[in-house]
Design an enzyme around this catalytic site. Structure first.
Site, PDB file in Angstrom:
ATOM      1  N   LYS A  12       0.821  -1.209   0.000  1.00 13.22           N
ATOM      2  CA  LYS A  12       0.000   0.000   0.000  1.00 13.22           C
ATOM      3  C   LYS A  12       0.866   1.274   0.000  1.00 13.22           C
ATOM      4  O   LYS A  12       2.078   1.206   0.055  1.00 13.22           O
ATOM      5  CB  LYS A  12      -0.961  -0.025   1.203  1.00 13.22           C
ATOM      6  CG  LYS A  12      -1.987  -1.161   1.118  1.00 13.22           C
ATOM      7  CD  LYS A  12      -2.873  -1.042  -0.118  1.00 13.22           C
ATOM      8  CE  LYS A  12      -4.097  -1.926  -0.066  1.00 13.22           C
ATOM      9  NZ  LYS A  12      -3.873  -3.355  -0.277  1.00 13.22           N
TER      10      LYS A  12
HETATM   11  C1  PLP Z   1      -9.808  -2.532  -1.654  1.00 20.37           C
HETATM   12  C2  PLP Z   1      -9.183  -3.226  -0.476  1.00 20.37           C
HETATM   13  N1  PLP Z   1      -9.860  -3.290   0.678  1.00 20.37           N
HETATM   14  C3  PLP Z   1      -9.343  -3.884   1.749  1.00 20.37           C
HETATM   15  C4  PLP Z   1      -8.100  -4.472   1.727  1.00 20.37           C
HETATM   16  C5  PLP Z   1      -7.631  -5.176   2.955  1.00 20.37           C
HETATM   17  O1  PLP Z   1      -6.577  -4.546   3.590  1.00 20.37           O
HETATM   18  P1  PLP Z   1      -5.598  -5.392   4.547  1.00 20.37           P
HETATM   19  O2  PLP Z   1      -4.765  -6.266   3.682  1.00 20.37           O
HETATM   20  O3  PLP Z   1      -4.790  -4.331   5.251  1.00 20.37           O
HETATM   21  O4  PLP Z   1      -6.459  -6.147   5.488  1.00 20.37           O
HETATM   22  C6  PLP Z   1      -7.354  -4.433   0.533  1.00 20.37           C
HETATM   23  C7  PLP Z   1      -6.036  -5.025   0.354  1.00 20.37           C
HETATM   24  O5  PLP Z   1      -5.331  -5.614   0.968  1.00 20.37           O
HETATM   25  C8  PLP Z   1      -7.913  -3.795  -0.597  1.00 20.37           C
HETATM   26  O6  PLP Z   1      -7.246  -3.740  -1.755  1.00 20.37           O
END
Ligand code: PLP
Length: 388
Positions: A186
């Site tokens: 990210k």
């Molecule tokens: C659009 C979106 N929402 C939520 C997430 C979830 O985030 P995390 O991996 O920090 O739980 C991601 C990617 O990982 C994502 O691309």
């Protein structure tokens, strides 16, 4: 020395000596889990966004889950989710026993279609989760207006959208609760981590409490000199707190968020110019009233102008030692969502058509102009070889 044909990965996190020092200092401090560093990260993140409250969590998924819980989503409710997203956005709805109802995307931005969203509202709908695809804010003005009118909560999935703006306002200050991700790929990272921002103190308190077993206020203080051993469990919560090791990394990354943004913006501009005269490559469409965070640079292939499909295009880039990805395989095409809810491939025509055309090209702050030029040259060469 990197060779001229060295592999260009899809993403490389930018971790400098300051990040390494900050984590090492935390390791030496004797305080590893949630403590003062996490609290400082929350304060600095809230100040950066301009939001009254920020709650640090161990993933973006945890933020989405606790946000839905905080606004009161419960079993039997329906929550509108774009099909063009990662499964995390929809799975958290299921954690609460509610049902994710999928909505198609706009054909150009790939963000949730606000007309489709309005049509999908039913008597059980309690919330909508707009996802700022690739880092471009959704049509939040319209979405918030419809949501206010229909008494729906707006939980914005801004996993891609730091730093992004909608009509000049920072993403993180617009929706009821906004959820960010600090996953390794990210725009800033803590390895794994997330943050929820809100202007509502009750929701912030609820998320904080539920992130640590549903234990009453400031549980981490128990372990400090000023704390006491006593605590009370008020609800059956979760274990979603961010460690101080991760927060230490996040504090340094946050200071670099604008530097990273400028670097990604520069790369996006180079790609944009590099594909301007290539009609086989549809470049990302950016609305006039937004600041796009450029987490992803997603092109769409004009398939009727090419003799190869998206998968072969990706293979051809791989042969040129260039890493890519696909964001996303729409949820309604996955076996779970098909089987559980009976979705068919043709249910969301924009998302389905986009899925066959999309490729996410490498974009990360440390990417050199030479690397960007190599990607542009490779894409152009593949187009020339395979154009109709
Ligand atoms: C659009 C979106 N929402 C939520 C997430 C979830 O985030 P995390 O991996 O920090 O739980 C991601 C990617 O990982 C994502 O691309």
């Amino acid at each position: 020395m990197p060779t001229r044909n060295a592999f260009i990965p899809f993403h490389v996190p930018d971790i400098g000596e300051d990040e390494i020092q900050a984590v090492v200092e935390t390791l030496r401090s004797g305080w590893l889990t949630t403590g003062l560093k996490s609290k400082k990260f929350e304060e600095e993140f809230a100040a950066y966004i301009g939001s009254p409250h920020a709650v640090a969590l161990n993933s973006g998924t945890a933020a989405l889950h606790l946000a839905l819980d905080a606004v009161g989503i419960k079993a039997g409710d329906e929550v509108l989710v774009p099909t063009m997203t990662f499964t995390a956005t929809a799975e958290v709805v299921l954690y609460l026993g509610a049902r994710p109802v999928l909505v198609d995307c706009e054909a150009d931005t790939l963000n949730i279609d606000s007309r489709g969203f309005e049509k999908a509202i039913g008597p059980k709908t309690k919330a909508v989760m707009p996802v700022d695809f690739a880092g471009q804010p959704c049509e939040l003005g319209k979405i918030l207006e419809i949501a206010r009118d229909r008494k729906l909560a707006v939980i914005e999935d801004a996993a891609h959208a730091l730093p992004a703006r909608h009509q000049g306002k920072m993403v993180g200050t617009l929706s009821d609760i906004t959820c960010f991700s600090f996953y390794a790929t990210k725009t800033i990272t803590t390895g794994e981590g997330g943050m929820a921002t809100t202007a509502n103190p009750q929701w912030a308190d609820r998320m904080r409490m539920m992130s640590l077993h549903g234990i009453s206020k400031d549980a981490w203080k128990r372990y400090t000199a000023s704390g006491s051993w006593y605590y009370e469990v008020e609800y059956p919560g979760y274990k979603y707190n961010l460690t101080d090791m991760a927060a230490a990394l996040g504090l340094v990354q946050l200071k670099r968020a604008d530097e990273f943004y400028r670097a990604r913006k520069r790369i996006a501009a180079l790609y944009h110019a590099g594909f301007a005269d290539v009609p086989e490559i549809r470049r990302p469409v950016v609305r006039d009233d937004v600041q796009h965070a450029w987490h992803l640079y997603v092109v769409q292939l004009e398939l009727d102008r090419l003799r190869i499909g998206r998968d072969e295009f990706i293979e051809a880039l791989k042969k040129e030692n260039i890493g890519t990805s696909v964001h996303f395989i729409p949820l309604h095409l996955h076996p779970f969502y098909r089987n559980a809810f009976g979705y068919k491939a043709g249910d969301f025509p924009n998302a389905r058509a986009a899925f066959e055309r999309i490729i996410s090209l490498p974009i990360f702050p440390g990417m050199t102009d030479e690397q960007v030029a190599r990607v542009i040259d490779a894409v152009r060469a593949i187009v020339i070889e395979h154009r109709r």
